[in-house]
Design a protein around this motif. Structure first.
Motif, PDB file in Angstrom:
ATOM      1  N   TYR A 147      -1.589   1.694  -9.825  1.00 42.62           N
ATOM      2  CA  TYR A 147      -2.807   1.154  -9.354  1.00 42.62           C
ATOM      3  C   TYR A 147      -3.143   1.107  -8.185  1.00 42.62           C
ATOM      4  O   TYR A 147      -3.495   0.210  -7.590  1.00 42.62           O
ATOM      5  CB  TYR A 147      -2.707  -0.368  -9.711  1.00 42.62           C
ATOM      6  N   GLY A 148      -2.670   2.282  -7.407  1.00 44.93           N
ATOM      7  CA  GLY A 148      -3.014   2.649  -5.979  1.00 44.93           C
ATOM      8  C   GLY A 148      -1.982   2.016  -5.106  1.00 44.93           C
ATOM      9  O   GLY A 148      -2.085   1.771  -3.668  1.00 44.93           O
ATOM     10  N   GLY A 149      -0.677   1.452  -5.446  1.00 42.27           N
ATOM     11  CA  GLY A 149       0.032   0.702  -4.675  1.00 42.27           C
ATOM     12  C   GLY A 149       1.400   1.037  -5.190  1.00 42.27           C
ATOM     13  O   GLY A 149       1.658   1.418  -6.174  1.00 42.27           O
ATOM     14  N   GLU A 209       0.967  -1.211  -0.136  1.00 37.36           N
ATOM     15  CA  GLU A 209      -0.082   0.042  -0.083  1.00 37.36           C
ATOM     16  C   GLU A 209       0.950   1.198  -0.039  1.00 37.36           C
ATOM     17  O   GLU A 209       1.909   1.280   0.621  1.00 37.36           O
ATOM     18  CB  GLU A 209      -0.663   0.126   1.219  1.00 37.36           C
ATOM     19  N   LEU A 210       0.429   2.259  -1.049  1.00 42.52           N
ATOM     20  CA  LEU A 210       1.471   3.389  -1.070  1.00 42.52           C
ATOM     21  C   LEU A 210       1.436   4.054   0.535  1.00 42.52           C
ATOM     22  O   LEU A 210       2.219   4.988   0.730  1.00 42.52           O
ATOM     23  CB  LEU A 210       0.747   4.246  -2.012  1.00 42.52           C
ATOM     24  N   ASP A 211       0.356   3.892   1.040  1.00 45.84           N
ATOM     25  CA  ASP A 211       0.395   4.852   2.572  1.00 45.84           C
ATOM     26  C   ASP A 211       1.426   4.400   3.580  1.00 45.84           C
ATOM     27  O   ASP A 211       1.723   4.784   4.480  1.00 45.84           O
ATOM     28  CB  ASP A 211      -0.810   4.790   3.241  1.00 45.84           C
ATOM     29  N   ALA A 222       4.966   3.291  -8.398  1.00 47.63           N
ATOM     30  CA  ALA A 222       3.650   3.588  -7.735  1.00 47.63           C
ATOM     31  C   ALA A 222       2.521   3.367  -9.075  1.00 47.63           C
ATOM     32  O   ALA A 222       2.807   4.092 -10.229  1.00 47.63           O
ATOM     33  CB  ALA A 222       3.323   5.244  -7.357  1.00 47.63           C
TER      34      ALA A 222
END
Length: 275
Positions: A179-181, A151-153, A177
């Protein structure tokens, strides 16, 4: 009386898991495992462990949900940066003397520690001579490890950990980065193998120069801890290194005499030459 009955049901549930699905949790620390299975019992709408046992014995589709509670999947890239800094500064100089290297990350979860070591070994110029084996009993976690997507966060924490571990480049050099990851570079997996292996049931599968097994033994009772440490001892070449978690120690293990303390603060040990 109710606690005694629950304890019987709990142990019968673990026996059922072993006999039906061949996963052996009978040597795990009972307190933490019972706590997690109570959560599973509630989540799966069962009033007792006996009802939960009935579910997983007669409905194979229920077992994966229970399995997620049985296995603890908590890690991060370069978790405990001082540990990786100690490997970089103190262990790597010895590893440089080997023409080829094998590393075993036991209990690799979703692969965070494997990628951490792959990055570290690349930065230290050891990548091309190193194979890293990441093992776990959870097939879903191994699938995530193979994919190398996080996960990016989580990336800011990973980045700070990498910096504090003595990183010699930017962590952003190793992922894209999308597709949200964050997708880690496939080249990092070129020298990594992920496979199923149980410290409770399986045997030694390779001779290695470094074993890293952190925050796994705390979930085992003493006999199972001794079994796991025995596997590490038998896997390690003479003068090979063993890394444990910050709350783990060889102090009470029957294999303690086979190792010498290498870095007490970071729980790094070295196999004795006569072990």
């Amino acid at each position: 009386m109710a606690d005694a009955v629950e304890d019987v049901e709990f142990r019968l549930l673990l026996e059922a898991v072993f006999r039906r699905y061949h996963y052996d949790f009978r040597g795990y620390s009972m307190a933490s495992l019972k706590r997690r299975l109570r959560q599973a019992r509630e989540r799966m709408g069962c009033a007792t462990f006996s009802q939960l046992q009935d579910r997983i014995l007669h409905d194979r589709t229920a077992f994966p949900e229970l399995f997620s509670f049985l296995t603890v999947q908590v890690s991060e890239l370069f978790r405990d940066p001082a540990y990786f800094l100690a490997i970089r500064e103190k262990v790597v100089p010895y590893l440089r003397t080997y023409p080829s290297l094998k590393v075993w990350v036991a209990g690799c979860s979703a692969g965070e520690e494997v990628y951490s070591l792959a990055i570290l070994f690349r930065e230290e110029g050891l990548e091309d001579r190193t194979m890293i084996y990441g093992t776990d009993i959870n097939p879903e976690a191994l699938g995530r490890a193979e994919a190398g997507v996080y996960e990016l966060d989580r990336i800011p924490l990973f980045t700070e950990n990498h910096r504090r571990s003595g990183g010699k480049s930017s962590l952003s050099d190793y992922y894209t980065a999308a597709y949200g990851g964050a997708v880690f570079d496939k080249s990092l997996r070129r020298r990594a193998v992920f496979s199923d292996h149980s410290l409770a049931a399986d045997q030694v599968f390779a001779e290695v120069q470094l074993v890293s097994c952190r925050n796994v033994l705390i979930y085992f009772d003493q006999p199972l801890q001794d079994r796991a440490i025995g596997l590490f001892k038998d896997s390690l070449s003479l003068k090979g290194f063993l890394g444990l978690g910050s709350r783990e120690s060889l102090r009470f293990s029957r294999h303690a005499g086979a190792f010498e303390e290498f870095d007490r603060a970071e729980r790094l040990y070295r196999k004795r030459g006569d072990a």
